[in-house]
Design a protein around this motif. Structure first.
Motif, short mmCIF file in Angstrom:
data_model
loop_
_atom_site.label_atom_id
_atom_site.label_comp_id
_atom_site.label_asym_id
_atom_site.label_seq_id
_atom_site.Cartn_x
_atom_site.Cartn_y
_atom_site.Cartn_z
N TYR A 11 34.37 49.59 42.88
CA TYR A 11 33.64 48.90 41.82
C TYR A 11 32.24 48.48 42.25
N VAL A 12 31.97 48.48 43.55
CA VAL A 12 30.67 48.04 44.05
C VAL A 12 29.51 48.86 43.46
N PRO A 13 29.57 50.20 43.44
CA PRO A 13 28.47 50.95 42.83
C PRO A 13 28.30 50.64 41.34
N LEU A 14 29.40 50.38 40.64
CA LEU A 14 29.29 50.00 39.23
C LEU A 14 28.58 48.67 39.08
N CYS A 47 35.59 44.95 35.08
CA CYS A 47 34.15 45.12 34.86
C CYS A 47 33.66 44.19 33.76
N ALA A 48 34.39 44.14 32.66
CA ALA A 48 33.96 43.33 31.51
C ALA A 48 33.98 41.84 31.80
N THR A 49 34.93 41.39 32.59
CA THR A 49 35.01 39.96 32.87
C THR A 49 34.17 39.56 34.07
N SER A 50 33.77 40.53 34.89
CA SER A 50 33.03 40.20 36.11
C SER A 50 31.52 40.29 35.94
#
Length: 122
Positions: A11-14, A47-50
């Motif tokens: 998830y880091v690149p996202l 992704c949406a909550t972070s």
């Protein structure tokens, strides 16, 4: 793959891509724990909550189960009648009206954000 590995590596690149606040992001084609990324609800939720406040979309006909809206994918390109029929079937089988409403709300927000960007607003 466990969630910690996903958060710390995948998830880091996202997160880097989301820092400038894009209005949309395309889902990956690969599988995560046996599910296509466009159907991986835990990933969309994280992704949406972070850190991502936009529309997630998918392009491609392959690997279609019709379960993307349930996962958090908002738009699918190009239109695919088979996927639409699968989505209707899923909607009838279980109550996912709230997920569809949430997707529709994000798409409407996208339209307003794009309109504001045309006017020079952020």
């Amino acid at each position: 793959m466990d969630e910690r590995t996903l958060r710390e590596i995948y998830y880091v690149p996202l997160n880097w891509v989301a820092k400038p606040s894009p209005v949309s992001m395309m889902s990956a084609y690969n599988r995560i724990n046996g599910k296509y990324a466009s159907e991986y609800k835990k990933g969309f939720t994280f992704c949406a909550t972070s850190w991502f406040d936009g529309v997630m979309y998918w392009t491609g006909k392959r690997c279609a189960t019709g379960d993307r809206r349930h996962s958090g994918c908002d738009i699918e390109f190009p239109y695919n009648g088979d996927n639409y029929e699968k989505l209707l079937t899923i909607t009838m089988r279980r109550n996912i009206d709230e997920q569809i409403d949430a997707c529709a709300s994000r798409v409407v927000d996208l339209a307003y954000r794009c309109k504001d960007m045309q006017k020079g607003k952020e």
